[in-house]
Design a protein around this motif. Sequence first.
Motif, PDB file in Angstrom:
ATOM      1  N   GLY A  94      98.924  20.197  36.095  1.00 40.09           N
ATOM      2  CA  GLY A  94      98.130  21.557  36.194  1.00 40.09           C
ATOM      3  C   GLY A  94      97.893  22.533  34.892  1.00 40.09           C
ATOM      4  N   ARG A  95      98.284  21.846  33.862  1.00 38.55           N
ATOM      5  CA  ARG A  95      98.094  22.391  32.530  1.00 38.55           C
ATOM      6  C   ARG A  95      96.455  22.163  32.041  1.00 38.55           C
ATOM      7  N   LEU A  96      95.673  22.684  32.834  1.00 36.28           N
ATOM      8  CA  LEU A  96      94.218  22.613  32.257  1.00 36.28           C
ATOM      9  C   LEU A  96      93.833  22.794  31.004  1.00 36.28           C
ATOM     10  N   GLN A  97      94.162  23.873  30.669  1.00 36.99           N
ATOM     11  CA  GLN A  97      93.755  24.212  29.130  1.00 36.99           C
ATOM     12  C   GLN A  97      94.259  22.928  28.187  1.00 36.99           C
ATOM     13  N   ALA A  98      95.378  22.473  28.347  1.00 38.06           N
ATOM     14  CA  ALA A  98      95.927  21.165  27.334  1.00 38.06           C
ATOM     15  C   ALA A  98      95.038  20.165  27.714  1.00 38.06           C
ATOM     16  N   HIS A  99      94.749  19.918  28.898  1.00 39.69           N
ATOM     17  CA  HIS A  99      93.715  18.923  29.394  1.00 39.69           C
ATOM     18  C   HIS A  99      92.379  18.998  28.947  1.00 39.69           C
ATOM     19  N   ARG A 100      91.734  19.955  28.899  1.00 43.64           N
ATOM     20  CA  ARG A 100      90.541  20.379  28.478  1.00 43.64           C
ATOM     21  C   ARG A 100      90.503  19.926  26.873  1.00 43.64           C
ATOM     22  N   GLN A 101      91.623  20.636  25.984  1.00 39.55           N
ATOM     23  CA  GLN A 101      91.641  20.443  24.703  1.00 39.55           C
ATOM     24  C   GLN A 101      91.754  19.086  24.151  1.00 39.55           C
ATOM     25  N   THR A 102      92.569  18.390  24.862  1.00 38.01           N
ATOM     26  CA  THR A 102      92.927  16.765  24.469  1.00 38.01           C
ATOM     27  C   THR A 102      91.743  15.864  24.784  1.00 38.01           C
ATOM     28  N   MET A 103      90.967  16.075  25.888  1.00 33.80           N
ATOM     29  CA  MET A 103      89.758  15.522  26.183  1.00 33.80           C
ATOM     30  C   MET A 103      88.571  15.867  25.224  1.00 33.80           C
ATOM     31  N   LEU A 104      88.551  17.046  24.857  1.00 29.05           N
ATOM     32  CA  LEU A 104      87.692  17.300  23.908  1.00 29.05           C
ATOM     33  C   LEU A 104      87.930  16.658  22.442  1.00 29.05           C
ATOM     34  N   GLN A 105      89.146  17.070  21.944  1.00 26.34           N
ATOM     35  CA  GLN A 105      89.281  16.191  20.570  1.00 26.34           C
ATOM     36  C   GLN A 105      89.213  14.603  20.758  1.00 26.34           C
ATOM     37  N   LEU A 106      89.577  14.183  22.057  1.00 26.64           N
ATOM     38  CA  LEU A 106      89.411  12.780  21.968  1.00 26.64           C
ATOM     39  C   LEU A 106      88.086  12.393  21.952  1.00 26.64           C
ATOM     40  N   TYR A 107      87.055  13.094  22.639  1.00 22.25           N
ATOM     41  CA  TYR A 107      85.575  12.687  22.413  1.00 22.25           C
ATOM     42  C   TYR A 107      85.100  13.028  21.228  1.00 22.25           C
ATOM     43  N   ILE A 108      85.509  14.028  20.737  1.00 27.14           N
ATOM     44  CA  ILE A 108      85.221  14.199  19.065  1.00 27.14           C
ATOM     45  C   ILE A 108      85.652  13.126  18.315  1.00 27.14           C
ATOM     46  N   GLY A 109      86.874  12.958  18.248  1.00 29.15           N
ATOM     47  CA  GLY A 109      87.392  11.878  17.445  1.00 29.15           C
ATOM     48  C   GLY A 109      86.903  10.369  17.621  1.00 29.15           C
ATOM     49  N   ALA A 110      87.350  10.006  18.826  1.00 32.20           N
ATOM     50  CA  ALA A 110      86.938   8.427  19.291  1.00 32.20           C
ATOM     51  C   ALA A 110      85.567   8.318  19.419  1.00 32.20           C
ATOM     52  N   CYS A 111      84.738   9.233  19.835  1.00 34.47           N
ATOM     53  CA  CYS A 111      83.372   8.973  20.019  1.00 34.47           C
ATOM     54  C   CYS A 111      82.400   9.211  18.787  1.00 34.47           C
ATOM     55  N   LEU A 112      82.748  10.609  18.475  1.00 35.71           N
ATOM     56  CA  LEU A 112      81.621  11.036  17.546  1.00 35.71           C
ATOM     57  C   LEU A 112      82.049  10.660  16.039  1.00 35.71           C
ATOM     58  N   VAL A 113      83.426  10.751  15.705  1.00 35.53           N
ATOM     59  CA  VAL A 113      83.695  10.365  14.462  1.00 35.53           C
ATOM     60  C   VAL A 113      83.661   8.914  14.019  1.00 35.53           C
ATOM     61  N   ALA A 114      84.471   8.351  14.894  1.00 37.54           N
ATOM     62  CA  ALA A 114      84.547   6.942  14.935  1.00 37.54           C
ATOM     63  C   ALA A 114      83.169   6.265  14.972  1.00 37.54           C
ATOM     64  N   GLY A 115      82.290   6.761  16.021  1.00 33.36           N
ATOM     65  CA  GLY A 115      80.879   6.163  15.939  1.00 33.36           C
ATOM     66  C   GLY A 115      79.995   6.647  14.732  1.00 33.36           C
ATOM     67  N   ALA A 116      80.502   7.622  14.066  1.00 35.85           N
ATOM     68  CA  ALA A 116      79.744   7.809  12.948  1.00 35.85           C
ATOM     69  C   ALA A 116      80.097   6.717  11.855  1.00 35.85           C
ATOM     70  N   PHE A 117      81.144   6.448  11.927  1.00 32.18           N
ATOM     71  CA  PHE A 117      81.684   5.200  10.896  1.00 32.18           C
ATOM     72  C   PHE A 117      81.019   3.757  11.115  1.00 32.18           C
ATOM     73  N   THR A 118      80.619   3.714  12.368  1.00 34.93           N
ATOM     74  CA  THR A 118      79.883   2.419  12.632  1.00 34.93           C
ATOM     75  C   THR A 118      78.753   2.238  11.924  1.00 34.93           C
ATOM     76  N   LEU A 119      78.044   3.504  11.703  1.00 33.35           N
ATOM     77  CA  LEU A 119      76.790   3.435  10.821  1.00 33.35           C
ATOM     78  C   LEU A 119      76.845   3.082   9.554  1.00 33.35           C
ATOM     79  N   LEU A 120      78.269   3.050   8.760  1.00 30.64           N
ATOM     80  CA  LEU A 120      78.153   2.823   7.456  1.00 30.64           C
ATOM     81  C   LEU A 120      77.447   1.284   6.921  1.00 30.64           C
TER      82      LEU A 120
END
Length: 134
Positions: A94-120
Motif C-alpha cells: 500500500g505504499r503507492l507513492q514509493a511504488h510510483r517513485q521506484t517505477m518512474l526511476q526504474l523507467y528513466i534509468g533502465a529504459c531511457l538512460v541505458a537505452g541512450a548508451f546503446t546509441l554510442l
Amino acid sequence: MSFTPFVAIHTAAALAAVVIGPLALWSRRSGHVRTRLHRGAGYAWVTVMVVTALSALFIPAARLPHIAGFGPIHLLVPFVLVMLVVAMRHMLQGRLQAHRQTMLQLYIGACLVAGAFTLLPGRLLGQWVRSLLA
C-alpha cells in the motif's frame, strides 16, 4: 557483435518496455485513474523488463573489460530485477507513492538512460541507427 536470437529478444523486449512504460505511468497520474489500463500496462512492462534483463545475461560483453563474458553493463541485471521486486512490494504493502517513485526511476534509468548508451559509437544499435540516417 552479431545479431543473435538473444540480441533480437533483448532488443524487442527493451523497445517494448520503452513504449509501454509511459502508458503505464500516464494511466495512473494524479486526477486521472485508469486502473485496468494501468494494471495491464504495468504488468506488461514488468514482464518485458524481466525478459530484457534475463536475455542480457546471454549477450557477452564485447569491447568493455569483462569476466567470463560479463561486463559492467551486466550489473544492471540484478539491479533491475531487485528494483522490480521492491516496487511490487511497495504496491502490495500500500505504499503507492514509493511504488510510483521506484517505477518512474526504474523507467528513466533502465529504459531511457541505458537505452541512450546503446546509441554510442561501436554499439550494434548505434551502428544501425547511423546507417539508417546516412
